[in-house]
Design a protein around this motif. Structure first.
Motif, PDB file in Angstrom:
ATOM      1  N   THR A 251      34.515  30.872  32.144  1.00  0.00           N
ATOM      2  CA  THR A 251      34.203  32.211  32.625  1.00  0.00           C
ATOM      3  C   THR A 251      35.034  33.212  31.812  1.00  0.00           C
ATOM      4  O   THR A 251      36.117  32.868  31.352  1.00  0.00           O
ATOM      5  CB  THR A 251      34.513  32.297  34.132  1.00  0.00           C
ATOM      6  OG1 THR A 251      33.981  33.502  34.639  1.00  0.00           O
ATOM      7  CG2 THR A 251      35.994  32.228  34.411  1.00  0.00           C
ATOM      8  N   TRP A 257      44.644  34.942  32.150  1.00  0.00           N
ATOM      9  CA  TRP A 257      45.063  34.292  33.386  1.00  0.00           C
ATOM     10  C   TRP A 257      46.534  33.917  33.365  1.00  0.00           C
ATOM     11  O   TRP A 257      47.039  33.378  32.384  1.00  0.00           O
ATOM     12  CB  TRP A 257      44.242  33.012  33.614  1.00  0.00           C
ATOM     13  CG  TRP A 257      42.887  33.273  34.184  1.00  0.00           C
ATOM     14  CD1 TRP A 257      42.278  34.487  34.308  1.00  0.00           C
ATOM     15  CD2 TRP A 257      41.960  32.297  34.689  1.00  0.00           C
ATOM     16  NE1 TRP A 257      41.036  34.320  34.870  1.00  0.00           N
ATOM     17  CE2 TRP A 257      40.814  33.004  35.114  1.00  0.00           C
ATOM     18  CE3 TRP A 257      41.987  30.916  34.818  1.00  0.00           C
ATOM     19  CZ2 TRP A 257      39.719  32.357  35.669  1.00  0.00           C
ATOM     20  CZ3 TRP A 257      40.898  30.273  35.368  1.00  0.00           C
ATOM     21  CH2 TRP A 257      39.775  30.999  35.793  1.00  0.00           C
ATOM     22  N   SER A 260      48.753  32.272  38.770  1.00  0.00           N
ATOM     23  CA  SER A 260      48.120  32.426  40.078  1.00  0.00           C
ATOM     24  C   SER A 260      46.637  32.771  39.965  1.00  0.00           C
ATOM     25  O   SER A 260      45.916  32.713  40.952  1.00  0.00           O
ATOM     26  CB  SER A 260      48.843  33.503  40.891  1.00  0.00           C
ATOM     27  OG  SER A 260      48.644  34.758  40.301  1.00  0.00           O
ATOM     28  N   LYS A 264      43.495  32.066  42.900  1.00  0.00           N
ATOM     29  CA  LYS A 264      42.720  33.110  43.563  1.00  0.00           C
ATOM     30  C   LYS A 264      41.228  32.901  43.331  1.00  0.00           C
ATOM     31  O   LYS A 264      40.422  32.979  44.249  1.00  0.00           O
ATOM     32  CB  LYS A 264      43.110  34.486  43.008  1.00  0.00           C
ATOM     33  CG  LYS A 264      44.499  34.941  43.377  1.00  0.00           C
ATOM     34  CD  LYS A 264      44.748  36.368  42.877  1.00  0.00           C
ATOM     35  CE  LYS A 264      44.592  36.494  41.387  1.00  0.00           C
ATOM     36  NZ  LYS A 264      44.763  37.822  40.840  1.00  0.00           N
ATOM     37  N   ALA A 265      40.886  32.649  42.053  1.00  0.00           N
ATOM     38  CA  ALA A 265      39.479  32.568  41.698  1.00  0.00           C
ATOM     39  C   ALA A 265      38.818  31.346  42.342  1.00  0.00           C
ATOM     40  O   ALA A 265      37.679  31.414  42.803  1.00  0.00           O
ATOM     41  CB  ALA A 265      39.320  32.519  40.184  1.00  0.00           C
ATOM     42  N   SER A 268      38.324  31.937  46.085  1.00  0.00           N
ATOM     43  CA  SER A 268      37.299  32.923  46.413  1.00  0.00           C
ATOM     44  C   SER A 268      35.916  32.411  46.023  1.00  0.00           C
ATOM     45  O   SER A 268      34.923  33.091  46.243  1.00  0.00           O
ATOM     46  CB  SER A 268      37.584  34.229  45.688  1.00  0.00           C
ATOM     47  OG  SER A 268      37.318  34.063  44.315  1.00  0.00           O
ATOM     48  N   ASP A 270      34.916  31.896  42.963  1.00  0.00           N
ATOM     49  CA  ASP A 270      34.494  32.418  41.669  1.00  0.00           C
ATOM     50  C   ASP A 270      34.673  31.410  40.542  1.00  0.00           C
ATOM     51  O   ASP A 270      34.212  31.643  39.421  1.00  0.00           O
ATOM     52  CB  ASP A 270      35.279  33.693  41.326  1.00  0.00           C
ATOM     53  CG  ASP A 270      34.807  34.868  42.152  1.00  0.00           C
ATOM     54  OD1 ASP A 270      33.656  34.804  42.631  1.00  0.00           O
ATOM     55  OD2 ASP A 270      35.570  35.836  42.336  1.00  0.00           O
ATOM     56  N   VAL A 271      35.386  30.329  40.814  1.00  0.00           N
ATOM     57  CA  VAL A 271      35.562  29.281  39.813  1.00  0.00           C
ATOM     58  C   VAL A 271      35.403  27.942  40.521  1.00  0.00           C
ATOM     59  O   VAL A 271      35.884  27.761  41.639  1.00  0.00           O
ATOM     60  CB  VAL A 271      36.951  29.409  39.141  1.00  0.00           C
ATOM     61  CG1 VAL A 271      37.377  28.086  38.553  1.00  0.00           C
ATOM     62  CG2 VAL A 271      36.929  30.470  38.057  1.00  0.00           C
TER      63      VAL A 271
ATOM     64  N   TRP B 149      47.476  45.461  37.823  1.00  0.00           N
ATOM     65  CA  TRP B 149      47.091  44.091  37.492  1.00  0.00           C
ATOM     66  C   TRP B 149      45.862  43.694  38.307  1.00  0.00           C
ATOM     67  O   TRP B 149      44.944  43.048  37.811  1.00  0.00           O
ATOM     68  CB  TRP B 149      48.280  43.162  37.774  1.00  0.00           C
ATOM     69  CG  TRP B 149      48.019  41.736  37.486  1.00  0.00           C
ATOM     70  CD1 TRP B 149      47.656  41.191  36.289  1.00  0.00           C
ATOM     71  CD2 TRP B 149      48.094  40.650  38.412  1.00  0.00           C
ATOM     72  NE1 TRP B 149      47.513  39.838  36.416  1.00  0.00           N
ATOM     73  CE2 TRP B 149      47.773  39.481  37.710  1.00  0.00           C
ATOM     74  CE3 TRP B 149      48.418  40.548  39.764  1.00  0.00           C
ATOM     75  CZ2 TRP B 149      47.762  38.229  38.317  1.00  0.00           C
ATOM     76  CZ3 TRP B 149      48.416  39.298  40.355  1.00  0.00           C
ATOM     77  CH2 TRP B 149      48.091  38.155  39.644  1.00  0.00           C
ATOM     78  N   TRP B 150      45.835  44.093  39.587  1.00  0.00           N
ATOM     79  CA  TRP B 150      44.661  43.807  40.415  1.00  0.00           C
ATOM     80  C   TRP B 150      43.464  44.642  39.968  1.00  0.00           C
ATOM     81  O   TRP B 150      42.338  44.155  39.922  1.00  0.00           O
ATOM     82  CB  TRP B 150      44.960  44.092  41.888  1.00  0.00           C
ATOM     83  CG  TRP B 150      45.671  42.959  42.555  1.00  0.00           C
ATOM     84  CD1 TRP B 150      47.002  42.878  42.812  1.00  0.00           C
ATOM     85  CD2 TRP B 150      45.091  41.738  43.040  1.00  0.00           C
ATOM     86  NE1 TRP B 150      47.288  41.675  43.420  1.00  0.00           N
ATOM     87  CE2 TRP B 150      46.136  40.968  43.578  1.00  0.00           C
ATOM     88  CE3 TRP B 150      43.789  41.242  43.065  1.00  0.00           C
ATOM     89  CZ2 TRP B 150      45.926  39.707  44.140  1.00  0.00           C
ATOM     90  CZ3 TRP B 150      43.581  39.986  43.621  1.00  0.00           C
ATOM     91  CH2 TRP B 150      44.635  39.234  44.153  1.00  0.00           C
ATOM     92  N   SER B 154      40.461  39.882  36.022  1.00  0.00           N
ATOM     93  CA  SER B 154      39.208  39.469  35.384  1.00  0.00           C
ATOM     94  C   SER B 154      38.147  39.088  36.417  1.00  0.00           C
ATOM     95  O   SER B 154      36.966  39.134  36.123  1.00  0.00           O
ATOM     96  CB  SER B 154      39.457  38.317  34.413  1.00  0.00           C
ATOM     97  OG  SER B 154      40.099  37.255  35.071  1.00  0.00           O
ATOM     98  N   GLN B 155      38.559  38.699  37.622  1.00  0.00           N
ATOM     99  CA  GLN B 155      37.564  38.334  38.637  1.00  0.00           C
ATOM    100  C   GLN B 155      37.424  39.391  39.736  1.00  0.00           C
ATOM    101  O   GLN B 155      36.367  39.579  40.279  1.00  0.00           O
ATOM    102  CB  GLN B 155      37.940  36.999  39.299  1.00  0.00           C
ATOM    103  CG  GLN B 155      37.221  35.808  38.717  1.00  0.00           C
ATOM    104  CD  GLN B 155      37.788  35.432  37.380  1.00  0.00           C
ATOM    105  OE1 GLN B 155      38.990  35.480  37.177  1.00  0.00           O
ATOM    106  NE2 GLN B 155      36.929  35.098  36.433  1.00  0.00           N
ATOM    107  N   PHE B 156      38.557  40.047  40.071  1.00  0.00           N
ATOM    108  CA  PHE B 156      38.557  40.855  41.281  1.00  0.00           C
ATOM    109  C   PHE B 156      38.746  42.346  41.010  1.00  0.00           C
ATOM    110  O   PHE B 156      39.148  43.079  41.894  1.00  0.00           O
ATOM    111  CB  PHE B 156      39.659  40.368  42.227  1.00  0.00           C
ATOM    112  CG  PHE B 156      39.554  38.907  42.524  1.00  0.00           C
ATOM    113  CD1 PHE B 156      38.610  38.450  43.429  1.00  0.00           C
ATOM    114  CD2 PHE B 156      40.378  37.994  41.895  1.00  0.00           C
ATOM    115  CE1 PHE B 156      38.500  37.100  43.707  1.00  0.00           C
ATOM    116  CE2 PHE B 156      40.263  36.643  42.166  1.00  0.00           C
ATOM    117  CZ  PHE B 156      39.316  36.198  43.076  1.00  0.00           C
TER     118      PHE B 156
END
Lengths: 435, 324
Positions: A251, A257, A260, A264-265, A268, A270-271, B149-150, B154-156
C-alpha cells in the motif's frame, strides 16, 4: 541443544499455571535456602530495564522482584527507560564506574563493554544445565570470546501478521513457507484488493527486522565474520530485486511508516498483512476487536534461497557491572529470575511478547494455550544475531541505528537510486562504521 | 628644587598604588569586574560547550568512552560534494537543510509581514485576535508535530479523508512517504509554527512607525503601496534583520518537528544536519562523527548571520544621517 531431554522438559513444565504472589513468595523463600549465590550482607541493587510494553509482564516482573526482596532481604530498585535511552546510560555507567548494578538492555549491550561486565559463567552454566541448554543466539549475545558476560533473559519475536480470510480469498490455504510463495501471496492479495505493507521508514524494530530477513534470506550480508564489508554482492542484488517486487504490492506510504504505523493500519483494517510483534494481536484482544483477533494469525518468515531461517529478532540481555558492590546478589537475582517457578508465569504474563532463550521453556502453556502464539515460541531459535555473520559489537549496533540496510532497500524501492547506487550508498555508510 | 626652603614641612612619601589597588579602584578594571560574571556565564555555558563540541569532532569518541585525537578523519569521511566518494547521506542532509531553511524562512517572512500589517489595522477585538495568532507558537513543538504527523499520516490523514469524501481523489495522498511531499509537509508544519513569532515581532516594529510620516507621505500624494514601500519598509528593516536572523537560526537547527514526524525518512530525504548529527552521535553512539556534522553547521549559520547583519542593518539615513 544436546542437553535437551525429557527431564529438563519436566522441570520446565513444573510449577505451571498462574502462580499468585503468595506462591511466588513461598518459592522465593525455599529457593533462598538452597541458592548457591549468597547475597552480601546489607546488599541492595539498582536495576535499569527497558520500559514495559505489556502491563501484565511488568506486574509479574515486579511481583517476582518483590518476592526476591522479601526472601533474601536484598532491596532491588527498578528504573525504566525507553529502548533508545538504555544504551547511552549503560555506556556512561560502564565508563564512569558508577550507576545501576544491573542493566537489562537490548541486543549487543554487553558486547559494547565486555571488560566492564561481571563474569557470569557460573550462573549461565547452572541455568543452561538445569533448563535444557541455551539456544545459539542466546550464547552469541551472552558470551564474549567464549565467556559469559551477560544472561540473555529473553527475546522478542516479530513475525508476519495476516488476515486469514483475506489470504484464503486470495487463493492460499496455508501461509507460504518460502520467499517465492510469499511473493506470490503478496501479489495475489494486492490483486484482490487486500492492502499489505511492511515498514520501510526509520522504524527501529519493524523496519530493521523484515529488511534484515530479506537481505539474509538471499545470502547477502553487511559484513563477513571478520567485520569486512561485503555488502556489494550478487546476493544483495537479488535481495533488492526481491524486495522491490514485494514493494510493488505494498500500500502507498510504507516509506514513511514508523514502528506504530502498521499496528494502527492493521487494527483499522487498512492493512491485511504486515510484519510485527504479537502486540497487534494482543491489542485486538485487549480492545475487544473480536472480528480482527479471530481472523488474524501469525506466520514465520519464509525461508529464502539460502534454505534456512534468517530471522532477525530482538534480544534482551541482562548484565551486571563489575563495579557493583554486591556481585553475589546480582548473580542470585539473575539465576532467580530464570528459575521455572518464576520464569513460567512471567512468560505467560508476557503473552508471547517475550520468548525464552532456554530450551526447556518450549512447553510453557503460553505457546499452546492459543495456537496463534505458537509461532513466537521459536523466535530465539530461528534468529540470527545483530551482526548477521559478523561480530555483535558496537559497530553492528551503530549500523542498525543508522538504518543502513533499511535505507538501502528504501532507496531502491522508492526509485531514488538504481540497484548499484543503493548498494553503493549503503556500502559507503558501512565502510564508515566498520573502518 | 632645593630641600632647604625655610618653613617647609617635608612632604610625606608618595604612596604608589600597588597592582592590587589598581585592580580594585581603577575605573577600567572596575568595568572589567562588572562584566566578569556575565563573561563567566558565557564562557561556561556557551563557549565551553561549543569548543568541546569542536574538539569532539576531531576525536573518535563514543558515548561513555573518551576518544583519542584523530585529526580531520571524521571530516574526511564526510567528504566534499564533488568528491566521488563523499558521504551521500550527509550531503543530502545539507541540501535538505538549505531547502528547508530557505523556503520556510521566505514564506514565513512573507506571511508574517502580511499578518503583521493586517493586525496593525484597527480591527474589532484587536487584542483577542493578536493573542490567537500566537497560539501555534505557544503550543509545545512536539505536540504540534504529533498533530501534524496524524494530519499527514499515510492511512489516516484528515486531508486525504476529506478529499476522498468530497470525491476529488480516490486514493490516500502519500504525504510523508514520498521525498518531495515529505519535505513540503514538514516545511508547511514549520511555517505554521514560525509565522506567529515573525508576525508579532514585526507588528511591534510597525507600531513604532510614527503616524505623522504616513500623514506627510499621504499629503505628498503617496499611494498605499508607496506608503508601504518608502515609509514602512525602510523603517522596519532593522527589526526585520533581527527577526529574520532568529528565524533562520531556529529553522536551520530545527529538530523536534522532523524527529517526531519522519525521523529523517523517507530514505533520509528529510534528514536535517541536526537530526543526522543526533542519529549518528547519540543513537549510533559515534559522538565524534555526530560532532563533526554539528560543527559543519557553524559556517552556514555564520554566513546566515553575516547576510542579515550586513545586508539589513540600520542605515545612517534612518537616524537622519547620510548613507555612506
Amino acid at each position: 541443544m544436546s542437553a535437551f531431554n525429557r527431564r529438563s522438559l519436566i522441570k520446565g513444565g513444573a510449577a505451571l499455571g498462574a502462580m499468585g504472589a503468595a506462591g511466588l513468595l513461598d518459592f522465593a523463600k525455599a529457593w533462598a535456602q538452597t541458592n548457591q549465590w549468597k547475597p552480601e550482607a546489607g546488599a541492595s541493587l539498582n536495576m535499569l530495564r527497558w520500559k514495559r510494553f505489556v502491563e501484565a509482564e511488568d506486574k509479574q516482573f515486579m511481583a517476582m522482584i518483590d518476592a526476591f526482596t522479601k526472601a533474601t532481604g536484598v532491596k532491588v530498585n527498578i528504573s525504566n527507560e525507553s529502548f533508545d535511552d538504555i544504551q547511552p546510560k549503560a555506556s556512561v555507567a560502564a565508563n564512569t564506574g558508577q550507576g545501576p548494578d544491573l542493566v537489562w538492555g537490548l541486543f549487543s549491550l554487553p558486547q559494547l563493554f565486555p571488560a566492564k561486565c561481571l563474569p557470569v559463567e557460573d550462573v549461565a552454566d547452572y541455568l543452561g544445565k538445569k533448563y535444557g541448554g541455551w539456544v545459539p543466539a542466546a550464547q552469541a549475545y551472552g558470551q564474549f570470546q567464549g565467556k559469559w558476560v551477560a544472561i540473555p533473559v529473553a527475546f522478542n519475536g516479530g513475525y508476519i501478521n495476516y488476515r486469514i480470510s483475506s489470504m484464503n480469498k486470495s487463493g492460499f490455504k496455508e501461509f507460504p513457507k518460502d520467499t517465492g510463495g510469499f511473493l506470490e501471496l503478496c501479489k495475489a492479495m494486492k490483486a484482490n484488493n487486500f492492502p499489505i505493507g511492511f515498514a520501510l521508514g526509520h522504524a527501529t524494530g519493524d523496519g530493521n527486522s523484515w529488511c534484515h530477513w530479506a537481505l539474509w534470506s538471499h545470502g547477502g550480508y553487511l559484513v563477513d565474520k571478520d567485520d569486512k564489508v561485503i555488502l556489494n554482492s550478487p546476493e544483495t542484488a537479488k535481495a533488492l530485486e526481491y524486495v522491490k517486487a514485494l514493494y510493488d504490492t505494498f500500500t502507498p506510504g510504507t516509506a514513511s511508516w514508523n514502528d506504530s504505523s502498521n499496528n494502527k493500519a492493521f487494527l483499522s483494517g487498512d492493512v491485511h498483512l504486515t510484519g510485527n510483534g504479537i502486540s497487534i494481536y494482543a491489542a485486538a484482544n485487549a480492545q475487544g476487536m473480536k472480528a480482527i483477533a479471530d481472523d488474524m494469525n501469525h506466520a514465520q518468515w519464509p525461508i529464502g534461497p539460502v534454505g534456512k531461517p534468517t530471522e532477525f529478532q530482538l534480544a534482551f540481555p541482562l548484565l551486571a557491572f563489575n563495579f557493583t558492590k554486591y556481585p553475589q546478589a546480582c548473580k542470585a537475582l539473575m539465576a532467580y529470575m530464570l528459575e521455572a517457578e518464576n520464569y513460567n508465569p512471567w512468560l505467560e504474563a508476557a503473552a508471547g511478547y517475550l520468548t525464552h532463550p532456554l530450551n526447556a521453556y518450549d512447553n510453557n502453556p503460553v505457546w499452546t494455550k492459543d495456537p496463534k502464539n505458537t509461532v513466537f515460541r521459536d523466535a530465539a531459535k530461528r534468529t540470527l544475531t545483530a551482526g548477521g555473520v559478523g561480530s555483535i559489537g558496537e559497530k553492528a549496533a551503530a549500523a542498525l541505528a543508522d538504518f543502513i540496510v533499511v535505507d538501502m532497500f528504501a532507496n531502491y524501492c522508492t526509485g531514488r537510486e538504481d540497484l548499484k547506487g543503493s548498494i553503493r550508498v549503503a556500502e559507503r555508510q558501512a565502510q564508515r562504521l566498520f573502518r | 628644587m632645593s630641600d632647604s626652603v625655610a618653613g617647609r614641612v617635608p612632604a610625606p612619601a608618595v604612596r604608589h598604588p600597588t597592582w592590587w589597588d589598581r585592580l580594585r579602584i581603577n575605573r577600567n578594571w572596575l568595568g572589567f569586574w562588572f562584566m566578569a560574571p556575565a563573561a563567566a556565564i558565557l564562557i561556561l555555558f556557551l563557549a565551553f560547550p561549543l569548543g568541546k563540541g569542536v574538539w569532539l569532532s576531531f576525536t573518535d569518541a563514543k558515548i561513555g568512552r573518551a576518544g583519542s585525537f584523530i585529526g580531520l578523519e571524521n571530516y574526511e569521511w564526510l567528504g566534499l560534494p564533488w568528491w566521488r566518494d563523499s558521504d551521500g547521506v550527509f550531503w543530502l542532509s545539507v541540501f535538505n537543510t538549505l531547502v528547508y531553511t530557505i523556503v520556510a524562512s521566505i514564506v514565513k517572512f512573507a506571511v508574517g509581514l502580511y499578518l503583521a500589517i493586517l493586525l496593525n489595522q484597527n480591527l474589532p477585538f484587536k487584542a483577542a485576535i493578536r493573542s490567537i495568532v500566537l497560539i501555534p507558537f505557544v503550543v509545545p513543538t512536539v505536540l504540534s508535530a504529533i498533530a501534524f504527523w496524524w494530519i499527514f499520516d499515510s492511512q489516516f490523514s484528515i486531508i486525504s479523508w476529506s478529499l476522498r469524501h468530497l470525491g476529488i481523489i480516490d486514493y490516500n495522498i502519500n504525504f510523508l512517504g514520498d521525498p518531495n511531499n515529505a519535505r513540503a509537509s514538514l516545511i508547511f508544519a514549520n511555517i505554521w509554527r514560525g509565522v506567529p513569532f515573525i508576525a508579532i515581532t514585526l507588528l511591534a516594529g510597525l507600531q513604532t512607525v510614527s503616524p505623522s510620516l504616513y500623514e506627510a507621505a499621504t499629503l505628498d500624494g503617496a499611494s498605499k503601496w508607496q506608503n508601504f514601500r518608502f515609509v514602512t519598509f525602510p523603517l522596519l528593516t532593522p527589526i526585520i534583520a533581527v527577526v529574520m536572523t532568529f528565524s533562520v537560526l531556529f529553522t536551520f537547527t530545527d529538530f523536534q518537528l522532523i524527529w517526531a514526524m519522519t525521523r529523517g525518512g523517507p530514505v533520509n530525504s528529510t534528514h536535517l544536519m541536526a537530526t543526522l548529527s543526533y542519529q549518528r552521535a547519540i543513537l549510533a553512539g559515534n559522538l565524534g562523527e555526530g560532532a563533526a556534522i554539528a560543527t559543519a553547521m557553524v559556517p552556514f549559520l555564520l554566513f546566515a548571520i553575516m547576510v542579515s547583519w550586513f545586508g539589513l542593518q540600520s542605515r545612517k539615513w534612518q537616524q537622519g544621517g547620510e548613507d555612506s
